[in-house]
Design a protein around this motif. Structure first.
Motif: not given
Lengths: 448, 394
Positions: A342-343, A345-347, A354-359, A363
């Motif tokens: 999975r991407g 987004h909130s990990k 993880f896509l969370s690097r853009f979030n 978290l």
């Protein structure tokens, strides 16, 4: 003031940060001491169930050196002494009197302290139950009262998520910090360094003139081992003593008022905490009295101390001797479907996988391993994050191969015990625990 | 849609929950727990709580770490399938429509990958069961890397023997993933190379009875023409052809462009070391230009000496090797400076083998395996230097 900067380490962007709002907790009806949570010591009890104690009465000493005393934070009756496995003393519970009496200690001014012989200053701190606040690198045991400190490091920081903000506990008490520092100066022929976060504006405003060093950077920039790593010019500094800023205030309070200090400022944080704020409470207060959350909330871990190196405590436990934080984190029981694909987004992750690097949103940190243990694949993530520039992956392998000489040469004893190597390991190896245990065993063998 | 998805997830969950008692301690298949665990953890991330040590842990685990290499390999794989089909149909004079090309490619590539994974996982499971540990994710990568380095015409039984050698001798006898000092996929490939040289020469059999010289073979055989680049052009290999990979060769290793994309992705997510990759490219260029200078000084007639080193980057398997094989963290050094040296030496050796060794047209495989052997030594040297820099604390 020398600006220092920690380039490695990690500042996780997670929710649950306590506000600097201060909540004055009501007087609890009982207090507890948790001897088993104090590292290294072998406690010997000096009281029995049913005894009556005052604030400042002797509760237990360290069998290894009976001059090191732990005193009662409250007055009342010893209600219960709880033993764990192998008769470890888990807690000593005191049922508080409505009106508490306290023992008297000498009131000392700055002049008195400056004129006293060093031996008497040490005895004052030993008898006043303040000595255990002083600890020594590299083993982080309580400092020895017999040898002077090479130097003393006072840490003023809350970069370990989430610990008490020095700006909160120092507010209006800067005089006491000065008094405490002058007492510390009597314990060393070297310097007393006061190390702070340059980006903490509140702290700079209250105690700016007493700060000797600023150390910028993420967690664990407040750790004394990190300071030593950045300033060390010879092996002398390896045995530096250190003490937390709030504990310096406790020393000052004892000297200034002649009463055993019982107030603590505690940060209450984490995603599961009902109210994330600072609490002014009693040393030894029941955790439930400051958590502002139902104790029965399932799948929640109660951590006294920060989220990395804090200790897990039961919800009916007590605030320990050194504790300045209570963090409540969730434990996720859901087995996530196809999580690796999975991407995310909130990990929470230090890596860029993880896509969370853009979030940019904070978290949620939980108490899960997020994977199974595997063999080390030499990814070197641990050495890329280590705040004291160790090579944890190689030290770990040296220890497993029983090559302790090589481990020591690689700086095993410099380990800041911050836990970040374990945190980042994709193979989920508890590298930090292996290093800490090796340090511990090395010390035992050297004592024998 | 969401509902149906949840239903599927619930059913898979229920299946594992039903099977679990048989594999748990005391169950009738308890010995095969690693197999159960391997399958379950592919579908479901374990929800274990942290015990001792830091309460909070990074979300990255080895499964995701290795899966990201597969993501980086996906473009190379897809292009490999298409190019395989294209070259086969070209050699056999068949029609060129997109679907047909893809189908032809799949027919060649899928069996090789299936054999590689099936045989590889057989050995992984066997060793995991015997040693009573969980199955590591290393084979996810090795099992795909290996077929991508093969010529499309390799018999499946040879692929099976190759991957067996790579997994068992290259990895498991040393203790499994993390303890191997050679790259298992390259070990497998080297075994095929030496055991069945007829199938892995510089000439690729693109189809029955039709052979085409690979670019490296063409460049090597330039004694008549005197200029390697001319000769490559003559054989139909322009620079852009070589860069984008439109030529017959190993399944996945022809397109330097896609390998570059994969390498960029792996560097971006932090799975591969940029030091190894840039070091390798520097090694090729520096060695290549030095050899050019040598050719000018000595007046040597060896055409490969005069070859523009940029061609070395795009020919043969160098791009694939440096992006995906050399960056395997287990068999490469762990220290920053060692990784530079390691990469540089791989580049240098690749060029030296290609230019001076007439027996082997391709050098990157041997260069990486050779440097795998030196990785611990390079680390050791840098660790010694690291120790000297530290103020002792004993």
């Amino acid at each position: 003031m020398k600006p220092l900067e920690l380039k490695k380490g990690y500042a996780p962007n997670i929710n649950g940060k306590p506000s600097d709002h201060i909540f004055q907790s009501d007087k609890p009806n009982r207090l507890g001491l948790a001897p088993s949570r104090i590292a290294h010591i072998k406690p010997r009890l000096h009281i029995a169930e049913g005894d009556h104690v005052q604030i400042g009465s002797l509760i237990f000493t360290d069998k290894r050196d009976s001059r090191i005393k732990f005193l009662s934070p409250g007055a009342g009756r010893i209600q219960r002494i709880l033993f764990g496995k192998r008769r470890v003393i888990e807690s000593v519970e005191i049922e508080l009197d409505p009106r508490e009496s306290s023992c008297d200690f000498p009131v000392l001014s700055r002049n008195d302290i400056d004129r006293m012989p060093r031996r008497e200053v040490i005895d004052t701190l030993l008898n006043g139950g303040m000595w255990p606040f002083l600890r020594a690198l590299p083993f982080r045991d309580i400092a020895s009262p017999d040898a002077p400190a090479p130097q003393i490091i006072v840490t003023l920081g809350n970069r370990h998520p989430f610990c008490a903000d020095p700006a909160v506990y120092l507010n209006n008490r800067a005089d006491w910090l000065a008094l405490g520092l002058s007492a510390l100066q009597r314990l060393t022929d070297g310097a007393v360094h006061v190390v702070a976060d340059p980006h903490n504006a509140g702290l700079q405003a209250t105690a700016g003139n007493m700060i000797t060093h600023t150390l910028a950077g993420p967690y664990p920039a407040d750790d004394p081992a990190v300071f030593v790593h950045h300033t060390r010019i010879d092996a002398h500094a390896n045995q530096s003593w250190y003490i937390d800023g709030q504990d310096v205030l406790a020393i000052a309070e004892l000297l200034a008022t002649g009463a055993y200090p019982i107030q603590r400022a505690v940060a209450v944080g984490g995603a599961r905490a009902g109210c994330r704020q600072h609490a002014f409470t009693r040393m030894g207060a029941p955790l439930a009295s400051i958590a502002a959350t139902p104790a029965a909330q399932p799948d929640t871990r109660w951590i006294v101390g920060g989220i990395f190196t804090g200790q897990a405590a039961p919800a009916d436990g007590y605030l320990g001797f050194y504790d300045t934080a209570l963090n409540l984190l969730p434990i996720d029981r859901e087995k996530e479907f196809m999580a690796f694909a999975r991407g995310g987004h909130s990990k929470l992750s230090h890596s860029k996988t993880f896509l969370s690097r853009f979030n940019r949103q904070p978290l949620t940190a939980d108490c899960n391993t997020h994977g199974e243990v595997r063999a080390c694949v030499n990814c070197a993530f641990c050495s890329q994050i280590c705040p004291v520039d160790l090579l944890p992956q190689f030290i770990y392998k040296d220890i497993l191969a029983d090559d302790i000489d090589e481990a020591l040469a690689l700086g095993l004893l410099d380990c800041a015990e911050c836990g970040l190597c374990t945190f980042v390991c994709p193979s989920k190896i508890d590298i930090g625990a292996v290093l800490q245990k090796a340090k511990f065993v090395y010390r035992l063998e050297n004592q024998a | 849609m969401e509902k149906r998805h949840n239903l599927i997830v619930r059913n898979i969950r229920a299946l594992f929950d039903r099977l679990r008692p048989h594999f748990d301690a005391g169950g009738k298949w308890a010995a095969y727990y690693p197999v159960f665990d391997a399958f379950e953890t592919v579908f479901f991330l374990p929800a274990d709580a942290t015990g001792a040590g830091p309460h909070v842990r990074d979300s990255l685990d080895l499964k995701r770490f290795m899966s990201l290499v597969l993501v980086a390999l996906a473009p190379v794989l897809l292009f490999g399938i298409y190019n395989c089909g294209y070259q086969t149909r070209l050699a056999n004079g068949l029609g060129m429509n997109f679907v047909a090309i893809c189908l032809s490619g799949l027919k060649i590539v899928l069996p090789l990958i299936a054999v590689s994974y099936a045989v590889g996982f057989f050995w992984e499971f066997l060793f995991a069961i015997v040693r009573k540990h969980n199955v590591s994710e290393g084979l996810l990568v090795s099992g795909l890397l290996f077929p991508l380095t093969l010529p499309p015409t390799l018999p499946l039984w040879q692929a099976a023997i190759g991957i067996s050698f790579g997994i068992v001798i290259g990895k498991e006898v040393f203790g499994g993933t993390g303890r191997n000092f050679l790259n298992p996929a390259l070990t497998a490939r080297a075994f095929i190379f030496f055991a069945y040289p007829a199938q892995l020469s510089g000439n690729v059999w693109t189809a029955d009875a039709v052979s085409g010289a690979t670019p490296l073979a063409a460049a090597c055989a330039t004694a008549l023409h005197g200029n390697a680049v001319d000769c490559l052009q003559h054989a139909g290999y322009s620079f852009s052809n070589l860069f984008f990979g439109w030529y017959p060769g190993s399944i996945g290793a022809t397109s330097a462009f896609l390998c570059l994309l994969g390498a960029a992705f792996l560097i971006y997510v932090g799975v591969a070391s940029y030091r190894t990759i840039l070091g390798g490219i520097a090694g090729v260029l520096v060695t290549g230009y030095l050899l050019n200078a040598l050719a000018a000084v000595s007046g040597s007639a060896l055409p490969m000496l005069k070859l523009n080193p940029v061609y070395h980057l795009v020919m043969g398997g160098f791009a694939f090797g440096i992006a995906y094989m050399a960056t395997d963290p287990v068999s490469s050094p762990g220290m920053p400076a060692s990784r530079w040296i390691y990469g540089f030496a791989i580049g240098m050796l690749t060029v030296l083998i290609r230019v001076f060794n007439p027996a082997y047209v391709e050098g990157v495989m041997l260069a990486i395996l050779f440097m795998n052997l030196f990785a611990p030594l390079l680390d050791q040297l840098e660790i010694k230097r690291h120790i000297r820099k530290r103020i002792p604390n004993v």
